[in-house]
Design a protein around this motif. Structure first.
Motif, PDB file in Angstrom:
ATOM      1  N   LEU A  41      28.766  38.020 -13.395  1.00 11.58           N
ATOM      2  CA  LEU A  41      29.497  37.069 -14.225  1.00 11.58           C
ATOM      3  C   LEU A  41      29.351  35.685 -13.616  1.00 11.58           C
ATOM      4  O   LEU A  41      29.537  35.503 -12.434  1.00 11.58           O
ATOM      5  N   ARG A  42      29.003  34.687 -14.443  1.00 11.80           N
ATOM      6  CA  ARG A  42      28.771  33.374 -13.867  1.00 11.80           C
ATOM      7  C   ARG A  42      29.168  32.271 -14.837  1.00 11.80           C
ATOM      8  O   ARG A  42      29.236  32.481 -16.044  1.00 11.80           O
ATOM      9  N   ALA A  43      29.398  31.112 -14.292  1.00  8.07           N
ATOM     10  CA  ALA A  43      29.628  29.917 -15.099  1.00  8.07           C
ATOM     11  C   ALA A  43      28.425  29.016 -14.928  1.00  8.07           C
ATOM     12  O   ALA A  43      27.633  29.195 -14.016  1.00  8.07           O
ATOM     13  N   ARG A  44      28.284  28.040 -15.813  1.00 15.10           N
ATOM     14  CA  ARG A  44      27.100  27.198 -15.807  1.00 15.10           C
ATOM     15  C   ARG A  44      27.481  25.749 -15.536  1.00 15.10           C
ATOM     16  O   ARG A  44      28.457  25.237 -16.026  1.00 15.10           O
ATOM     17  N   LYS A  45      26.661  25.067 -14.770  1.00 15.01           N
ATOM     18  CA  LYS A  45      26.847  23.652 -14.508  1.00 15.01           C
ATOM     19  C   LYS A  45      25.516  23.059 -14.102  1.00 15.01           C
ATOM     20  O   LYS A  45      24.746  23.680 -13.404  1.00 15.01           O
ATOM     21  N   PRO A  46      25.197  21.821 -14.544  1.00 18.75           N
ATOM     22  CA  PRO A  46      23.958  21.190 -14.102  1.00 18.75           C
ATOM     23  C   PRO A  46      23.914  21.062 -12.590  1.00 18.75           C
ATOM     24  O   PRO A  46      24.940  20.880 -11.937  1.00 18.75           O
ATOM     25  N   ASN A  47      22.716  21.161 -12.017  1.00 18.75           N
ATOM     26  CA  ASN A  47      22.585  21.023 -10.574  1.00 18.75           C
ATOM     27  C   ASN A  47      22.981  19.635 -10.129  1.00 18.75           C
ATOM     28  O   ASN A  47      22.700  18.640 -10.787  1.00 18.75           O
ATOM     29  N   VAL A  48      23.652  19.559  -8.984  1.00 19.56           N
ATOM     30  CA  VAL A  48      24.040  18.270  -8.411  1.00 19.56           C
ATOM     31  C   VAL A  48      23.648  18.261  -6.948  1.00 19.56           C
ATOM     32  O   VAL A  48      23.467  19.309  -6.326  1.00 19.56           O
ATOM     33  N   ARG A  49      23.524  17.051  -6.391  1.00 21.06           N
ATOM     34  CA  ARG A  49      23.164  16.937  -4.984  1.00 21.06           C
ATOM     35  C   ARG A  49      24.329  17.408  -4.120  1.00 21.06           C
ATOM     36  O   ARG A  49      25.484  17.332  -4.519  1.00 21.06           O
ATOM     37  N   PRO A  50      24.063  17.931  -2.921  1.00 22.34           N
ATOM     38  CA  PRO A  50      25.146  18.339  -2.041  1.00 22.34           C
ATOM     39  C   PRO A  50      25.937  17.121  -1.573  1.00 22.34           C
ATOM     40  O   PRO A  50      25.388  16.034  -1.407  1.00 22.34           O
ATOM     41  N   SER A  51      27.244  17.295  -1.381  1.00 24.61           N
ATOM     42  CA  SER A  51      28.082  16.203  -0.913  1.00 24.61           C
ATOM     43  C   SER A  51      28.046  16.111   0.593  1.00 24.61           C
ATOM     44  O   SER A  51      27.752  17.065   1.297  1.00 24.61           O
ATOM     45  N   TRP A  52      28.361  14.911   1.119  1.00 23.03           N
ATOM     46  CA  TRP A  52      28.543  14.787   2.552  1.00 23.03           C
ATOM     47  C   TRP A  52      29.771  15.571   2.961  1.00 23.03           C
ATOM     48  O   TRP A  52      30.676  15.807   2.176  1.00 23.03           O
ATOM     49  N   HIS A  53      29.815  15.904   4.209  1.00 21.23           N
ATOM     50  CA  HIS A  53      30.942  16.684   4.713  1.00 21.23           C
ATOM     51  C   HIS A  53      32.243  15.923   4.459  1.00 21.23           C
ATOM     52  O   HIS A  53      32.386  14.763   4.805  1.00 21.23           O
ATOM     53  N   GLY A  54      33.205  16.587   3.829  1.00 25.88           N
ATOM     54  CA  GLY A  54      34.490  15.967   3.579  1.00 25.88           C
ATOM     55  C   GLY A  54      34.505  15.044   2.373  1.00 25.88           C
ATOM     56  O   GLY A  54      35.524  14.404   2.103  1.00 25.88           O
ATOM     57  N   GLY A  55      33.397  14.959   1.632  1.00 23.12           N
ATOM     58  CA  GLY A  55      33.341  14.024   0.513  1.00 23.12           C
ATOM     59  C   GLY A  55      33.599  14.645  -0.839  1.00 23.12           C
ATOM     60  O   GLY A  55      33.457  13.974  -1.858  1.00 23.12           O
TER      61      GLY A  55
END
Length: 464
Positions: A285-299
């Protein structure tokens, strides 16, 4: 129903407490005219049924409040008046019809006039016929009239709110807290966009809860001290994030392949008030979302803040552009074109602009600005809005009205605007160019937008 014309003492004439127009305004010019020429048009009055201590009959003014005020200022002792006996319903109808033809009657005064007739049993259709308005017009005014007095009192100058602002206040009839917050706001448009976003998010979450319950997914609150980014239940792993409320939850939850979760497939989903769902399981079971860049730590929290901010800022900019784009002077238009053309060709760093251009997004933005284009939705023949029909129409408009190129330049800027821009100094620099051009055109950024343009959502490490 008898009608007579008499010269009546001004002291026996009284303003009508149900007059839609609350203020008679400045009557200096009318006073001067009355002094030189007298009153040429009689007032319309109706007996109150009362007398003064000397036995003189008393009258309520139905039409002619400004003439009475000016006559008193001019020192007249009597004025010509048509006397007509009216019941309360007829009295209000006459005042509303007469005042609704005047441009200085405020929307709220007119709305309260319709409400007064409704209270006396006059139906919407009958009111529309008597005032020459449409049923929709009357219903719109009645909706405004239902704004409570408590809410009205919270506005700095409620009587001066525009019809558009009153309509927006009336939208929150079912949420008095939000309605009062909007009424007392000092930045009406920004507050409205933020409240709409909160309202839509609450509605979206409610629909999501129902969809998950129907699918047999248990929804739990995050444990104390945990949030989406730090909590992973034992035996589960994070698959995807649903963070947009623009599309229905179920569409995102099931994914593009349309798979459904049966009631027998028990899964746990964890949700926070930010509308982010933790939906993870081993059964696919999954949800869908466009790929996004990883956030900086704590951001992650700043990511969320930037997304929410840009959603409101975009709506605010679109509303302003749609209203003002085609009312600009030639000087303003030329200045805007120059600003945007400079940004488009030279850029804002020591290099030419390397812009992400998606023609479809530009066309969508133009439609959002109010352009009438042939194709506004995808179908079997038009998988992209960047199609020949739309492009031919855009070219034809630009050939006939060259200054409309400003619309296209603005659409390109809006197509490139993205929440990620607020998270880096380079992105903020780019947004500063766009906002600088908007300010040349007359747009006034909100306090929140000005803070964002200073880098309020940029990591401290990025700033240094």
């Amino acid at each position: 129903m008898g009608i007579t014309i008499e010269d009546l003492p001004v002291e026996d004439l009284h303003p009508n407490p149900n007059n839609p127009r609350r203020q008679v305004g400045d009557v200096a010019d009318l006073e001067a005219s009355i002094r030189s020429q007298g009153i040429k048009q009689p007032l319309l009055v109706t007996p109150t049924g009362e007398t003064d201590i000397d036995g003189h009959a008393q009258y309520r003014v139905v039409i002619g409040h400004r003439r009475l005020a000016a006559a008193k200022q001019a020192g007249l002792e009597s004025v010509p008046a048509i006397i007509e006996r009216m019941d309360a319903r007829r009295e209000r109808e006459v005042m509303l019809v007469e005042n609704s033809q005047r441009s200085d009657l405020t929307p709220i005064e007119e709305a309260d006039g319709y409400q007064g007739l409704l209270d006396l049993g006059v139906g919407v259709k009958e009111m529309a016929e008597k005032t020459g308005r449409s049923d929709r017009f009357v219903r719109r005014r009645l909706r405004i009239a239902r704004i409570p007095q408590e809410t009205r009192d919270m506005s700095a100058d409620f009587s001066q709110l525009s019809l558009d602002q009153l309509d927006k206040l009336a939208e929150f009839e079912s949420d008095p807290d939000m309605q009062r917050e909007l009424a007392r706001s000092t930045d009406f448009e920004w507050t409205y966009r933020r409240l709409v976003s909160e309202r839509d998010k609450t509605k979206w979450c409610g629909e999501a809860d129902k969809a998950l319950a129907k699918a047999g997914v248990r929804v739990e609150s995050f444990p104390d001290g945990k949030n989406y980014w730090t909590f992973e239940p034992r035996g589960y792993r994070r698959r995807t994030v649903i963070s947009s409320t623009r599309d229905p939850f179920w569409k995102q939850f099931t994914g593009e392949d349309g798979c459904r979760n049966s009631a027998s497939s028990r899964t746990t989903a964890t949700t926070a008030c930010t509308s982010r769902f933790h939906s993870t399981s081993s059964n696919g079971l999954r949800a869908r979302k466009p790929n996004v860049r990883p956030s900086w730590h704590g951001g992650e929290e700043l990511d969320r803040k930037a997304r929410d901010f840009e959603a409101i800022a975009r709506d605010t900019r679109f509303a302003w552009i749609r209203t003002n784009l085609h009312t600009l002077t030639r000087e303003q238009t030329v200045a805007g074109i120059c600003e945007l053309a400079l940004a488009e060709t030279v850029g804002w760093h020591s290099m030419f602009v390397g812009q992400r251009l998606h023609g479809e997004g530009v066309v969508e933005a133009l439609i959002g600005f109010g352009w009438n284009l042939p194709i506004t939705e995808h179908d079997g023949d038009h998988w992209s809005l960047e199609c020949k029909e739309n492009l031919d129409q855009i070219r034809m408009v630009l050939r006939d009205r060259p200054l409309r190129i400003l619309d296209v330049l603005a659409a390109r800027q809006e197509d490139n605007a993205d929440w990620r821009a607020w998270r880096t100094m380079r992105g903020v620099d780019e947004m500063c160019v766009w906002y600088g051009a908007l300010e040349h055109l007359g747009y006034q950024p909100s306090a929140e937008e000005r803070e964002a343009l200073k880098g309020a959502m940029v990591e401290k490490e990025q700033k240094s």
